[in-house]
Design an enzyme around this catalytic site. Structure first.
Site, PDB file in Angstrom:
ATOM      1  N   ARG A 138       0.800  -1.209   0.000  1.00 34.21           N
ATOM      2  CA  ARG A 138       0.000   0.000   0.000  1.00 34.21           C
ATOM      3  C   ARG A 138       0.842   1.273   0.000  1.00 34.21           C
ATOM      4  NH1 ARG A 138      -2.988   1.496   4.550  1.00 34.21           N
ATOM      5  NH2 ARG A 138      -4.954   2.341   3.831  1.00 34.21           N
ATOM      6  N   CYS A 166       9.243  33.045  27.089  1.00 29.63           N
ATOM      7  CA  CYS A 166       9.269  31.592  27.298  1.00 29.63           C
ATOM      8  C   CYS A 166       9.286  31.257  28.787  1.00 29.63           C
ATOM      9  CB  CYS A 166      10.508  31.017  26.618  1.00 29.63           C
ATOM     10  SG  CYS A 166      10.819  29.310  27.079  1.00 29.63           S
ATOM     11  N   CYS A 219      12.824  29.536  29.765  1.00 29.11           N
ATOM     12  CA  CYS A 219      14.119  30.215  29.648  1.00 29.11           C
ATOM     13  C   CYS A 219      14.620  30.650  31.040  1.00 29.11           C
ATOM     14  CB  CYS A 219      13.999  31.427  28.728  1.00 29.11           C
ATOM     15  SG  CYS A 219      14.253  31.027  26.989  1.00 29.11           S
ATOM     16  N   HIS A 255      17.236  28.634  24.216  1.00 34.69           N
ATOM     17  CA  HIS A 255      15.863  28.469  23.728  1.00 34.69           C
ATOM     18  C   HIS A 255      15.793  27.875  22.318  1.00 34.69           C
ATOM     19  CE1 HIS A 255      11.554  29.491  23.670  1.00 34.69           C
ATOM     20  NE2 HIS A 255      11.732  29.876  22.419  1.00 34.69           N
ATOM     21  N   ASN A 311       8.428  15.121  24.724  1.00 31.74           N
ATOM     22  CA  ASN A 311       7.406  15.358  23.717  1.00 31.74           C
ATOM     23  C   ASN A 311       7.920  16.493  22.881  1.00 31.74           C
ATOM     24  OD1 ASN A 311       5.021  14.154  23.215  1.00 31.74           O
ATOM     25  ND2 ASN A 311       3.798  15.531  24.481  1.00 31.74           N
ATOM     26  N   SER A 330       3.898  22.165  23.953  1.00 31.95           N
ATOM     27  CA  SER A 330       3.459  23.558  24.055  1.00 31.95           C
ATOM     28  C   SER A 330       4.589  24.567  23.873  1.00 31.95           C
ATOM     29  CB  SER A 330       2.792  23.761  25.417  1.00 31.95           C
ATOM     30  OG  SER A 330       3.715  23.470  26.452  1.00 31.95           O
ATOM     31  N   HIS A 346      11.253  25.334  23.529  1.00 31.42           N
ATOM     32  CA  HIS A 346      12.456  25.286  24.372  1.00 31.42           C
ATOM     33  C   HIS A 346      12.769  23.817  24.675  1.00 31.42           C
ATOM     34  CE1 HIS A 346      15.070  27.513  27.305  1.00 31.42           C
ATOM     35  NE2 HIS A 346      15.307  26.243  27.586  1.00 31.42           N
ATOM     36  N   HIS A 405      13.093  20.567  26.193  1.00 24.77           N
ATOM     37  CA  HIS A 405      12.712  20.103  27.533  1.00 24.77           C
ATOM     38  C   HIS A 405      12.056  18.738  27.486  1.00 24.77           C
ATOM     39  CE1 HIS A 405       8.844  21.592  26.066  1.00 24.77           C
ATOM     40  NE2 HIS A 405       8.258  20.858  27.007  1.00 24.77           N
ATOM     41  N   GLN A 427       9.881  15.736  30.348  1.00 24.06           N
ATOM     42  CA  GLN A 427       9.085  15.655  31.571  1.00 24.06           C
ATOM     43  C   GLN A 427       9.338  14.338  32.284  1.00 24.06           C
ATOM     44  OE1 GLN A 427       4.994  16.893  31.653  1.00 24.06           O
ATOM     45  NE2 GLN A 427       5.084  17.651  29.559  1.00 24.06           N
TER      46      GLN A 427
END
Ligand code: H2U
Ligand code: ZN
Length: 347
Positions: free
Chosen positions: A26, A50, A53, A112, A152, A160, A163, A165, A167
């Site tokens: 496919r 930010c 920052c 940043h 992410n 969001s 910068h 980062h 979690q």
């Protein structure tokens, strides 16, 4: 006779015991769907707006340290809270339970406009060091049985802020994805007295069909059972249960492979390649976990270009994960890509 690079087939993910439907025939179908806009604007090294920052005020008031390498703080909008009242609902089909935890945010760099593939290995190593520290401190708390470290990246992944980062969500329960992997690794270890991923990596290194890049201590490969078009996994060559067991050399190797893999990702479509990545490792429940093998998953959504992403919809939501391009074809493409970031290319 079936040809796995041409004919529809299913592949088993032995870590989760879930199947993926592969439909290589496919891959050539025409595309008339959505295209994401690519945001390629140059960002400043410091953005006064930010919330990550150095020295800036966050949305809920606290002020970030004027940090010069990495920085970690407790998420101001934590999904998990340390002070959660006890409680359990046990009413037949209605089951619920209070959950305690801690959510942390880690800034990878004060700069940043950097991302992991553009950072120096020595600076990425500081991120690895901080992961170790956080896994240790959070994991040693008696109400924390699992520490999920993740990144992410990119607006298409719902991130969001550009910068650099990641979690950490640490909690009392073992989350579902990890629990599936835990069970599978436990069963395999019980049967074979060896780790599932140790054996898997050994076979992959022999076959050399899905290896993307390796260094002295780590390997990046496209798993045989990959679901996302350019899904990969990073594994240490020496089996460890958790990140605290890595030697200094291995931590540097981890940083190096993280950079190399993400450079290749960025070079794929010459954009900052979005993904969700996360480290899976042994629970911090105080028990020994000889069955566990630390690894890191990368799930990038892009498929055909910087603007065409894969949707997990329809059949995938209702029935089964599915992919078109095979894991081998993806690995081949990733393998061929340069280890020099496209922004540093001399033209
Ligand atoms: P993303 O990685 O999904 O962009 O999330 C960044 C996190 O930063 C998000 O979980 C937190 C959000 O809750 N955050 C703060 O802790 N303080 C702020 O001032 C803004 C965002
Ligand atoms: Zn910033």
């Amino acid at each position: 006779m079936i040809n796995y690079s041409e004919h529809p087939h299913r592949r088993l993910n032995p870590l989760t015991n879930q199947w993926v439907l592969v439909s290589p025939h496919r891959a050539k179908r025409p595309w008339q769907g959505q295209t994401e806009k690519t945001v390629q604007a140059d960002r400043p090294a410091y953005d006064p707006e930010c919330y990550l920052c150095p020295g800036n005020k966050r949305a809920s008031g606290p002020i970030n340290d004027k940090y010069d390498s990495t920085f970690v703080f407790t998420n101001d909008f934590s999904a998990l809270l340390e002070e959660t009242p006890e409680g359990e609902l046990n009413d037949g089909l209605f089951q619920a339970k209070a959950e305690r935890g801690i959510s942390r945010v880690i800034c990878f760099s004060p700069n940043h406009n950097l991302t992991v593939p553009e950072m120096e290995v020595a600076d990425i190593k500081k991120v690895v060091d901080l992961w170790v520290e956080e896994y240790e401190t959070l994991g040693s708390k008696d109400f924390i049985n699992h520490v999920q470290i993740f990144e992410n990246k990119g607006a298409v992944m719902g991130c969001s802020n550009p910068h650099p980062h990641g979690q950490i969500w640490a909690q009392s329960s073992i989350p579902d994805e990890v629990s599936k992997e835990s069970d599978a690794q436990y069963d395999y270890f019980n049967k074979n007295c060896k780790t599932l991923l140790g054996d898997y990596l050994e076979s992959e290194l022999e076959k050399q069909e899905r290896i993307v890049v390796e260094n002295d201590t780590f390997v990046a490969l496209v798993p045989f059972w990959a679901v996302w078009p350019f899904e990969t996994m990073i594994l240490p060559k020496r089996n460890v249960q958790n990140i605290t067991q890595l030697t200094e050399e291995e931590k540097l190797g981890f940083a190096d492979i993280y950079k190399k893999l993400t450079i290749k990702y960025d070079n794929m479509f010459e954009v900052s390649f979005p993904y969700s990545a996360g480290i899976h490792q042994a629970p911090t429940d105080g028990l020994d976990h000889p069955e566990w093998a630390l690894h890191m998953h990368f799930y990038p959504p892009l498929l055909r270009s910087a603007s065409v992403k894969k949707f997990m919809v329809g059949y995938e939501m209702m029935a089964n994960a599915q992919r078109d391009i095979t894991a081998e074809q993806s690995a081949e493409r990733l393998k061929k890509l340069s280890l020099v970031h496209y922004k540093k290319k001399i033209t």
